[in-house]
Every structure is written in structure tokens, then in C-alpha cells.
Design an enzyme around this catalytic site. Structure first.
Site, PDB file in Angstrom:
ATOM      1  N   ASP A 157       0.551  -0.975  -0.066  1.00  0.00           N
ATOM      2  CA  ASP A 157       0.261   0.288  -0.534  1.00  0.00           C
ATOM      3  C   ASP A 157       0.796   1.089  -0.083  1.00  0.00           C
ATOM      4  O   ASP A 157       1.852   1.309   0.785  1.00  0.00           O
ATOM      5  CB  ASP A 157      -1.095  -0.007   0.949  1.00  0.00           C
ATOM      6  CG  ASP A 157      -1.809   1.056   1.219  1.00  0.00           C
ATOM      7  OD1 ASP A 157      -2.583   1.188   0.071  1.00  0.00           O
ATOM      8  OD2 ASP A 157      -2.156   1.483   2.162  1.00  0.00           O
ATOM      9  N   ASP A 197       3.075   4.518  -5.210  1.00  0.00           N
ATOM     10  CA  ASP A 197       2.520   5.872  -5.295  1.00  0.00           C
ATOM     11  C   ASP A 197       3.583   7.104  -5.816  1.00  0.00           C
ATOM     12  O   ASP A 197       4.506   7.634  -4.217  1.00  0.00           O
ATOM     13  CB  ASP A 197       1.796   5.776  -3.703  1.00  0.00           C
ATOM     14  CG  ASP A 197       1.450   7.391  -3.827  1.00  0.00           C
ATOM     15  OD1 ASP A 197       1.558   8.653  -4.395  1.00  0.00           O
ATOM     16  OD2 ASP A 197       1.064   7.474  -2.154  1.00  0.00           O
TER      17      ASP A 197
END
Ligand code: 13P
Length: 284
Positions: A82, A104
Site C-alpha cells: 500500500d 505511489d
């Protein structure tokens, strides 16, 4: 069974109008609770592993615990990095058996986000590992954005098309006004943006900051192409509230099983409600 297919689960969600929950793991009890309830509900499930949680649990422990949970499971369990922040972190996870990755690069300028995400996709796809990318900026609860700042943080649909084409990602997390943590007011999601991004990219979309979003907004997001929803804070709060309740009743408790057991049950209740809301029950 071995870890499930990230892309397969999200594509199935997109096709049949449901979302797969990503529930972040913070320790053994979170992992057990999430996978147990996914089995009880017959739902596929994604275990979210943030860099902070990986550091806290230790990457070897986290990988081993998630693998044990998946092997015991009758429904697909997917271990997902994540908000991976670097190519090095992605490599570490791949080495320890992760089968899906979020990179990300959203805090970098667009071109740098493209370059980093593309590099990660090339490495991951060579190994059959799927990748989620992020565009726009998903805030935290502390973000008190002005209207202009909010507009600047939202995904730009034109950029989304270019991003998807240039990187080859399997799923996209577009910033549409959701935020991590507890919301201060009612979240204001940019559904028009979401619809536009879905129409232009056709990719499964990911909604971050799932805690505290009203049920009707969740249903609307799923109708508009969201097939993965991330939840962490709500489970953390449920876990900690249950522990507080044990000590409020009896200050003398010292056996960790006496407070971690109820905390684990509290997560199960919270995750069960989300699985039913996301429509993934019976899809595993
Ligand atoms: P919440 O902690 O707000 O549920 O968000 C979780 C998340 O989006 C993880 O990526």
C-alpha cells in the site's frame, strides 16, 4: 490456496458491479480477523501492507503471516503493498513474495510519477505481479484544503488517460476528494471526475480513505467504476475501542489474550459490514 490474482479480482468486480475490500494489516490479529471473516462471507480480500506496517511487523513476519492466512483460506487472499514509495521498496516486497504492488508517485511531478510507475510496472509484469498507480493527491485528515487547493489535488481526467497509456498499470487510484483517517466533516467526493476517469480509461479504479464515507457514497462510487476500496482507520479504531472497553471494565487484566481476543472480534464485525456493503460477499 496461494495468493490470489489482484487483476483478476478487480476485473471481476468491475464486470459484476462490486468492490473488493483492501483491509490494512497491522499485526497478527488484524490478519486473522480479516481473512476469517472473508471466508465466512465467501469474499475475496486484499491485505494492505503499508510501508509503516511492514517496518512495524518486519517484512519476513508479515510475509509469513499473510502466506499462512492465504494457505488456510478457501477464498482468494491477495497481499498488496500500500503506497509503496520507491522502486527499492517494491523490489523488497517482490523478493518476499508479494503478488501485487501499489506504487505511489503522486507526490512527484507528473513526468516523474510516470517514469517511476512505468519502471515498477515493467519489473512487476515480468514476474506476473500486478500494479496500482495513483494520480492526484489523496489527503490526510489534517489537510484543511481551500477550494483552489482541493481542485489542484483532484485527478485531472486528461492526465489519467496519458498516465494509464504511458505506464501500463492494472488499476488506478484517482484522487477524488477522499482522505486517509477520520473525516472532520462529511466527505465531498467528486463523482463527475470519477465517471470521466472511468469512461476515459476503462480501468478498475481504487477508492482510498474508505473509513467514514457514507454508505450511499460508497454504492455510488462502485456504480461509477470503483472495484477496490481501502479501509484501515475504522479497523484500528474498532480494535483500540475494544481494548479500552476491556480495561474500563477491569483494570487488573494482564493476559494479552484477554484484550487482543475481543479486539480481533471487533475487527471482524467492522470488516463484515464493509464486505456486505461493497457487494463482494459470495464472490470469492
Ligand atoms: P482509511 O485509513 O481512511 O480507511 O484509508 C485507508 C487507505 O486508504 C489505505 O491506503
Amino acid at each position: 490456496m496461494p495468493f490470489g490474482s489482484f487483476k483478476g479480482a478487480l476485473q471481476d468486480g468491475l464486470k459484476h458491479g462490486y468492490a473488493v475490500g483492501q483491509f490494512n494489516i497491522n499485526n497478527l490479529e488484524f490478519t486473522q480477523a480479516i481473512v476469517e471473516v472473508a471466508n465466512e462471507e465467501g469474499s475475496p480480500v486484499i491485505l494492505g501492507a503499508s510501508e509503516g506496517a511492514i517496518k512495524y511487523m518486519g517484512i519476513e513476519y508479515m510475509a509469513a503471516i499473510a502466506k499462512a492466512a492465504a494457505e488456510k483460506s478457501k477464498v482468494p487472499v491477495i497481499l498488496h503493498l500500500d503506497h509503496g514509495g520507491s522502486f527499492e521498496m517494491v523490489m523488497k516486497c517482490l523478493r518476499h513474495g508479494w503478488t501485487s504492488i501499489m506504487i505511489d508517485g503522486s507526490h512527484h511531478p507528473f513526468d516523474e510519477n510516470v517514469a517511476l510507475t512505468k519502471k515498477v510496472v515493467e519489473a512487476c509484469h515480468a514476474l506476473g505481479v500486478h500494479v496500482e498507480g495513483e494520480l492526484g493527491r489523496i489527503g490526510g485528515v489534517e489537510d484543511d484544503l481551500t477550494v483552489d487547493a482541493r481542485e489542484a489535488a483532484l485527478v485531472q481526467p486528461g492526465e489519467a488517460v496519458a498516465f494509464v497509456q504511458a505506464t501500463g498499470i492494472d488499476a488506478l487510484a484517482p484522487a477524488i476528494g477522499s482522505a486517509h483517517g477520520h473525516y472532520q466533516g462529511k466527505p465531498d467526493l467528486a463523482f463527475d471526475r470519477l465517471r470521466e476517469v472511468r469512461d476515459l480509461t476503462g480501468l478498475p479504479l481504487v477508492l482510498h480513505g474508505g473509513t467514514g464515507i457514507p454508505d450511499e457514497d460508497i454504492r455510488q462510487a462502485i456504480r461509477l467504476g470503483v472495484s477496490k476500496i481501502n479501509v484501515n482507520t475504522e479497523n484500528q479504531s474498532a480494535f483500540t475501542d475494544a481494548i479500552r472497553a476491556v480495561f474500563a471494565k477491569d483494570q487488573a487484566v494482564y493476559d494479552p489474550r484477554k484484550y487482543l481476543g475481543p479486539a480481533r472480534e471487533a475487527i471482524k464485525d467492522a470488516v463484515r459490514a464493509k464486505i456486505r456493503l461493497f457487494g463482494s460477499a459470495g464472490r470469492g
